[in-house]
Design an enzyme around this catalytic site. Structure first.
Site, PDB file in Angstrom:
ATOM      1  N   ASN A  12       0.803  -1.226   0.000  1.00 48.25           N
ATOM      2  CA  ASN A  12       0.000   0.000   0.000  1.00 48.25           C
ATOM      3  C   ASN A  12       0.835   1.276   0.000  1.00 48.25           C
ATOM      4  O   ASN A  12       0.433   2.298   0.576  1.00 48.25           O
ATOM      5  CB  ASN A  12      -0.966   0.013   1.193  1.00 48.25           C
ATOM      6  CG  ASN A  12      -2.093  -0.987   1.043  1.00 48.25           C
ATOM      7  OD1 ASN A  12      -3.110  -0.702   0.428  1.00 48.25           O
ATOM      8  ND2 ASN A  12      -1.899  -2.172   1.591  1.00 48.25           N
ATOM      9  N   THR A  17      -0.170   2.350  -8.513  1.00 44.84           N
ATOM     10  CA  THR A  17      -0.548   3.651  -9.065  1.00 44.84           C
ATOM     11  C   THR A  17       0.607   4.261  -9.850  1.00 44.84           C
ATOM     12  O   THR A  17       0.419   4.757 -10.973  1.00 44.84           O
ATOM     13  CB  THR A  17      -0.967   4.597  -7.933  1.00 44.84           C
ATOM     14  OG1 THR A  17      -2.095   4.046  -7.247  1.00 44.84           O
ATOM     15  CG2 THR A  17      -1.328   5.968  -8.485  1.00 44.84           C
ATOM     16  N   ASP A  35       2.195  -9.822  -8.206  1.00 51.58           N
ATOM     17  CA  ASP A  35       1.007 -10.423  -7.600  1.00 51.58           C
ATOM     18  C   ASP A  35       0.346 -11.454  -8.511  1.00 51.58           C
ATOM     19  O   ASP A  35      -0.410 -12.312  -8.027  1.00 51.58           O
ATOM     20  CB  ASP A  35      -0.013  -9.338  -7.250  1.00 51.58           C
ATOM     21  CG  ASP A  35       0.346  -8.599  -5.965  1.00 51.58           C
ATOM     22  OD1 ASP A  35       1.381  -8.923  -5.358  1.00 51.58           O
ATOM     23  OD2 ASP A  35      -0.413  -7.682  -5.569  1.00 51.58           O
ATOM     24  N   ARG A 134      -8.217  -1.174   2.412  1.00 54.92           N
ATOM     25  CA  ARG A 134      -8.208  -1.954   1.169  1.00 54.92           C
ATOM     26  C   ARG A 134      -9.045  -3.217   1.297  1.00 54.92           C
ATOM     27  O   ARG A 134      -9.125  -3.833   2.355  1.00 54.92           O
ATOM     28  CB  ARG A 134      -6.778  -2.343   0.805  1.00 54.92           C
ATOM     29  CG  ARG A 134      -5.904  -1.203   0.323  1.00 54.92           C
ATOM     30  CD  ARG A 134      -6.144  -0.839  -1.120  1.00 54.92           C
ATOM     31  NE  ARG A 134      -5.785  -1.926  -2.002  1.00 54.92           N
ATOM     32  CZ  ARG A 134      -4.561  -2.152  -2.470  1.00 54.92           C
ATOM     33  NH1 ARG A 134      -3.555  -1.359  -2.098  1.00 54.92           N
ATOM     34  NH2 ARG A 134      -4.318  -3.144  -3.288  1.00 54.92           N
ATOM     35  N   SER A 175       2.807  13.060  -2.860  1.00 53.25           N
ATOM     36  CA  SER A 175       1.634  12.956  -3.731  1.00 53.25           C
ATOM     37  C   SER A 175       1.936  12.060  -4.926  1.00 53.25           C
ATOM     38  O   SER A 175       3.099  11.857  -5.299  1.00 53.25           O
ATOM     39  CB  SER A 175       1.213  14.342  -4.231  1.00 53.25           C
ATOM     40  OG  SER A 175       2.160  14.846  -5.164  1.00 53.25           O
TER      41      SER A 175
END
Length: 222
Positions: A12, A17, A35, A134, A175
């Site tokens: 996470n 992203t 994964d 999540r 960010s």
């Protein structure tokens, strides 16, 4: 020119992203997600900590992942077409493979293939908070984060550092835009330097470029 770029780090921390943003912005770019190589649930052992051992290298079919990387390296054009990536005519000789996952630098046959190794870190409290929001196909049982996920992250990170694997640490609390532009600029410089030094020997999957890792400035993420 072929370059393999690793996007690793703690759970996470923004790996997926960041990878997705790079995939849209880099020429002739493909991705392999670690994964996707998890073994079936019935093959995941229960450890001494009482939890299914999802966050250990043995839970992954790393030989299959390595075979997929080698398939890309042997024919990046063919691999790109098979994965719906259109090769750009103005950059037809440049191919980039992104590897994304939480244990990218713990499997020795892969370590020396990278042109860049990025490692996202997030402090303990923030990581735990993100993990709690999540939803997973196999839901986290109570106590999994503190009893298994975070200890395994610390273990593999210590082993990575002890073995001398050089990574570029990224602050996962920044960010999305900051992280994306930081890494995109670095990779673009890598590509420019590779073109400039083409006559001095191959890079990336054909002979890894070393990049000095930056020690992270965070606390609680060691």
């Amino acid at each position: 020119m072929k370059h393999i770029v690793g996007i690793g780090g703690v759970t996470n921390s923004g790996k997926t992203t960041l990878t997705s943003s790079l995939l849209r912005s880099l020429p002739n770019c493909c991705v392999i997600h670690q994964d996707d190589f998890f073994k079936p649930q019935d093959q995941i052992a229960v450890g001494e900590d009482g939890f299914k051992q999802w966050d250990v290298l043995e839970s992954l079919d790393m030989e299959a992942m390595l075979s997929t990387v080698r398939a890309w390296a042997s024919s990046p054009h063919k691999f790109a077409r098979a994965h719906g990536v259109s090769v750009q005519p103005d950059a037809a000789n440049t191919h980039i493979l992104l590897l994304e996952g939480f244990l990218l630098y713990s499997y020795k046959p892969l370590v020396d293939l990278y042109s860049r190794r990025y490692f996202l870190t997030v402090p303990y409290e923030e990581c735990k908070r993100r993990r709690s929001t999540r939803s997973y196909e196999v839901p986290d049982p109570p106590g999994l984060f503190d009893g298994h996920v975070w200890p395994m992250y610390q273990k593999y990170k210590r082993e990575m550092e002890a073995s001398g694997v050089e990574v570029v640490y990224l602050d996962g609390t920044k960010s999305r835009e900051q992280l994306f532009h930081q890494v995109l600029e670095d990779i673009r410089n890598l590509l420019l330097n590779s073109v400039a030094g083409r006559g001095q020997g191959p890079a990336g999957a054909q002979g890894p470029m070393r990049h000095a890792g930056h020690r992270e400035a965070q606390t609680g993420a060691a």
